[in-house]
Design a protein around this motif. Structure first.
Motif, PDB file in Angstrom:
ATOM      1  N   TYR A 240       0.838  -1.201   0.000  1.00 58.90           N
ATOM      2  CA  TYR A 240       0.000   0.000   0.000  1.00 58.90           C
ATOM      3  C   TYR A 240       0.868   1.244   0.000  1.00 58.90           C
ATOM      4  O   TYR A 240       0.645   2.182  -0.784  1.00 58.90           O
ATOM      5  CB  TYR A 240      -0.920  -0.005   1.227  1.00 58.90           C
ATOM      6  CG  TYR A 240      -1.724   1.273   1.400  1.00 58.90           C
ATOM      7  CD1 TYR A 240      -2.942   1.446   0.748  1.00 58.90           C
ATOM      8  CD2 TYR A 240      -1.264   2.317   2.204  1.00 58.90           C
ATOM      9  CE1 TYR A 240      -3.680   2.611   0.901  1.00 58.90           C
ATOM     10  CE2 TYR A 240      -1.996   3.487   2.362  1.00 58.90           C
ATOM     11  CZ  TYR A 240      -3.193   3.626   1.709  1.00 58.90           C
ATOM     12  OH  TYR A 240      -3.920   4.796   1.855  1.00 58.90           O
ATOM     13  N   ASP A 241       1.880   1.271   0.871  1.00 59.72           N
ATOM     14  CA  ASP A 241       2.758   2.442   0.978  1.00 59.72           C
ATOM     15  C   ASP A 241       3.570   2.635  -0.300  1.00 59.72           C
ATOM     16  O   ASP A 241       3.769   3.767  -0.747  1.00 59.72           O
ATOM     17  CB  ASP A 241       3.702   2.279   2.175  1.00 59.72           C
ATOM     18  CG  ASP A 241       2.959   1.987   3.453  1.00 59.72           C
ATOM     19  OD1 ASP A 241       2.623   2.926   4.187  1.00 59.72           O
ATOM     20  OD2 ASP A 241       2.698   0.799   3.721  1.00 59.72           O
ATOM     21  N   ILE A 242       4.020   1.521  -0.904  1.00 59.07           N
ATOM     22  CA  ILE A 242       4.841   1.624  -2.113  1.00 59.07           C
ATOM     23  C   ILE A 242       4.018   2.180  -3.274  1.00 59.07           C
ATOM     24  O   ILE A 242       4.459   3.094  -3.980  1.00 59.07           O
ATOM     25  CB  ILE A 242       5.419   0.244  -2.469  1.00 59.07           C
ATOM     26  CG1 ILE A 242       6.396  -0.216  -1.392  1.00 59.07           C
ATOM     27  CG2 ILE A 242       6.107   0.283  -3.832  1.00 59.07           C
ATOM     28  CD1 ILE A 242       6.859  -1.654  -1.560  1.00 59.07           C
ATOM     29  N   ILE A 243       2.811   1.635  -3.469  1.00 54.99           N
ATOM     30  CA  ILE A 243       1.975   2.103  -4.573  1.00 54.99           C
ATOM     31  C   ILE A 243       1.553   3.545  -4.351  1.00 54.99           C
ATOM     32  O   ILE A 243       1.513   4.346  -5.294  1.00 54.99           O
ATOM     33  CB  ILE A 243       0.751   1.176  -4.728  1.00 54.99           C
ATOM     34  CG1 ILE A 243       1.207  -0.200  -5.218  1.00 54.99           C
ATOM     35  CG2 ILE A 243      -0.276   1.769  -5.689  1.00 54.99           C
ATOM     36  CD1 ILE A 243       0.097  -1.222  -5.313  1.00 54.99           C
ATOM     37  N   ARG A 244       1.241   3.907  -3.125  1.00 57.66           N
ATOM     38  CA  ARG A 244       0.882   5.292  -2.816  1.00 57.66           C
ATOM     39  C   ARG A 244       2.029   6.232  -3.152  1.00 57.66           C
ATOM     40  O   ARG A 244       1.834   7.295  -3.760  1.00 57.66           O
ATOM     41  CB  ARG A 244       0.509   5.416  -1.337  1.00 57.66           C
ATOM     42  CG  ARG A 244       0.127   6.825  -0.905  1.00 57.66           C
ATOM     43  CD  ARG A 244      -0.238   6.856   0.573  1.00 57.66           C
ATOM     44  NE  ARG A 244       0.902   6.494   1.405  1.00 57.66           N
ATOM     45  CZ  ARG A 244       0.856   6.415   2.732  1.00 57.66           C
ATOM     46  NH1 ARG A 244      -0.286   6.635   3.377  1.00 57.66           N
ATOM     47  NH2 ARG A 244       1.931   6.083   3.424  1.00 57.66           N
ATOM     48  N   LEU A 245       3.244   5.838  -2.784  1.00 56.38           N
ATOM     49  CA  LEU A 245       4.414   6.670  -3.078  1.00 56.38           C
ATOM     50  C   LEU A 245       4.646   6.777  -4.584  1.00 56.38           C
ATOM     51  O   LEU A 245       4.875   7.875  -5.106  1.00 56.38           O
ATOM     52  CB  LEU A 245       5.642   6.089  -2.395  1.00 56.38           C
ATOM     53  CG  LEU A 245       6.976   6.771  -2.714  1.00 56.38           C
ATOM     54  CD1 LEU A 245       7.001   8.190  -2.162  1.00 56.38           C
ATOM     55  CD2 LEU A 245       8.142   5.966  -2.162  1.00 56.38           C
ATOM     56  N   LEU A 246       4.580   5.638  -5.284  1.00 56.41           N
ATOM     57  CA  LEU A 246       4.842   5.645  -6.724  1.00 56.41           C
ATOM     58  C   LEU A 246       3.818   6.500  -7.466  1.00 56.41           C
ATOM     59  O   LEU A 246       4.172   7.247  -8.389  1.00 56.41           O
ATOM     60  CB  LEU A 246       4.832   4.217  -7.266  1.00 56.41           C
ATOM     61  CG  LEU A 246       5.975   3.312  -6.821  1.00 56.41           C
ATOM     62  CD1 LEU A 246       5.782   1.900  -7.366  1.00 56.41           C
ATOM     63  CD2 LEU A 246       7.313   3.868  -7.265  1.00 56.41           C
ATOM     64  N   TYR A 247       2.553   6.387  -7.075  1.00 54.48           N
ATOM     65  CA  TYR A 247       1.525   7.167  -7.766  1.00 54.48           C
ATOM     66  C   TYR A 247       1.733   8.662  -7.553  1.00 54.48           C
ATOM     67  O   TYR A 247       1.686   9.449  -8.513  1.00 54.48           O
ATOM     68  CB  TYR A 247       0.126   6.772  -7.286  1.00 54.48           C
ATOM     69  CG  TYR A 247      -0.937   7.671  -7.869  1.00 54.48           C
ATOM     70  CD1 TYR A 247      -1.381   7.496  -9.177  1.00 54.48           C
ATOM     71  CD2 TYR A 247      -1.457   8.741  -7.141  1.00 54.48           C
ATOM     72  CE1 TYR A 247      -2.321   8.345  -9.737  1.00 54.48           C
ATOM     73  CE2 TYR A 247      -2.398   9.588  -7.691  1.00 54.48           C
ATOM     74  CZ  TYR A 247      -2.831   9.388  -8.982  1.00 54.48           C
ATOM     75  OH  TYR A 247      -3.755  10.245  -9.535  1.00 54.48           O
ATOM     76  N   THR A 248       1.927   9.066  -6.306  1.00 53.30           N
ATOM     77  CA  THR A 248       2.058  10.504  -6.028  1.00 53.30           C
ATOM     78  C   THR A 248       3.300  11.091  -6.685  1.00 53.30           C
ATOM     79  O   THR A 248       3.257  12.213  -7.203  1.00 53.30           O
ATOM     80  CB  THR A 248       2.094  10.760  -4.516  1.00 53.30           C
ATOM     81  OG1 THR A 248       3.100   9.927  -3.902  1.00 53.30           O
ATOM     82  CG2 THR A 248       0.756  10.427  -3.880  1.00 53.30           C
TER      83      THR A 248
END
Length: 259
Positions: A240-248
């Motif tokens: 969750y944290d990785i995808i959130r970071l990559l998207y932003t």
């Protein structure tokens, strides 16, 4: 002989006495332990460790809700959407899948043109008009992309980027059911882009997509097919944290390039 033995014994005792004075002194390992005198010291270390991860900070006030939606999307994608995409790839030739992707991409030139005009991007607006005309005519309603061969590659522009150009911040991070990661600004922009596409509707397709099951199913399958990401690519407890970071970070780069 007795005298020599006495001298040897005396010499040995002298050497042992010298070595005893030079030996490493014994120290109790328990005395070297460091005990924290207060919680304040513990908090200082915690703040230091967290500061090294500050680059991962994302404004996510709805995190508990977002994590629930994220878990739902992951299971939906793994057990429903991915099997459908695998079946889609099995039963349809590559040129058919490519043609469908080009067709829906051609429809996206309408909101792209609108956003290029709103952002006063004259050259990009002209290219959008050229792509729309060439692919709709020579490209057989967009099933082919001759415009790219003529030096006019697809450069999608979104209303979320338009809002960013005029100073609107991303707002809180959101995980939209089925669709995935967004920000409040970008999901608002998505609504405007879809409304624009539906309002102009120059091929009488968007209105059917959201009113008839078959076009909507094709639209959804193509949408998932063109997303090169799978949740299984992030098999980590911190997915969750990785995808959130990559998207932003991805959106920040896209907005910066657009401006």
């Amino acid at each position: 002989m007795l005298r020599a033995g006495f001298l040897f014994l005396l010499l040995s005792l002298t050497v042992c006495h010298v070595l005893a004075d030079q030996r490493i002194p014994y120290s109790d390992p328990m005395e070297t332990l460091k005990y924290r005198v207060s919680d304040h010291e513990l908090l200082e270390d915690w703040h230091y460790n967290m500061s090294t991860l500050s680059f991962m900070d994302v404004y996510d006030p709805l995190e508990s809700f977002n994590r629930e939606v994220f878990a739902f999307n992951r299971e939906l994608d793994r057990y429903f959407l991915e099997p459908i995409i695998q079946l889609y790839e099995t039963v349809t030739p590559f040129f058919v899948r490519t043609g469908v992707a080009h067709f829906f991409q051609n429809l996206k030139e309408v909101p792209t043109l609108m956003n290029n005009l709103l952002q006063l991007e004259g050259k990009r607006a002209v290219k959008s008009v050229g792509r729309l005309f060439i692919n709709t005519t020579l490209g057989v309603l967009g099933f082919f992309d001759p415009a790219e061969s003529l030096g006019l590659p697809h450069q999608r522009n979104e209303f979320g980027t338009t809002l960013a150009k005029y100073g609107v911040g991303p707002g809180p991070y959101l995980v939209v059911p089925v669709i995935g990661p967004f920000s409040l600004r970008d999901v608002s922009g998505l609504v405007v882009d879809l409304a624009t596409e539906n309002y102009i509707d120059f091929l009488d397709v968007p209105s059917q997509v959201f009113s008839e099951p078959a076009p909507f199913a094709i639209y959804g399958i193509n949408y998932r097919y063109t997303v090169p990401m799978s949740y299984d690519d992030f098999s980590s407890p911190f997915s969750y944290d990785i995808i959130r970071l990559l998207y932003t970070r991805k959106r920040a780069l896209e907005v910066g390039a657009g401006q």
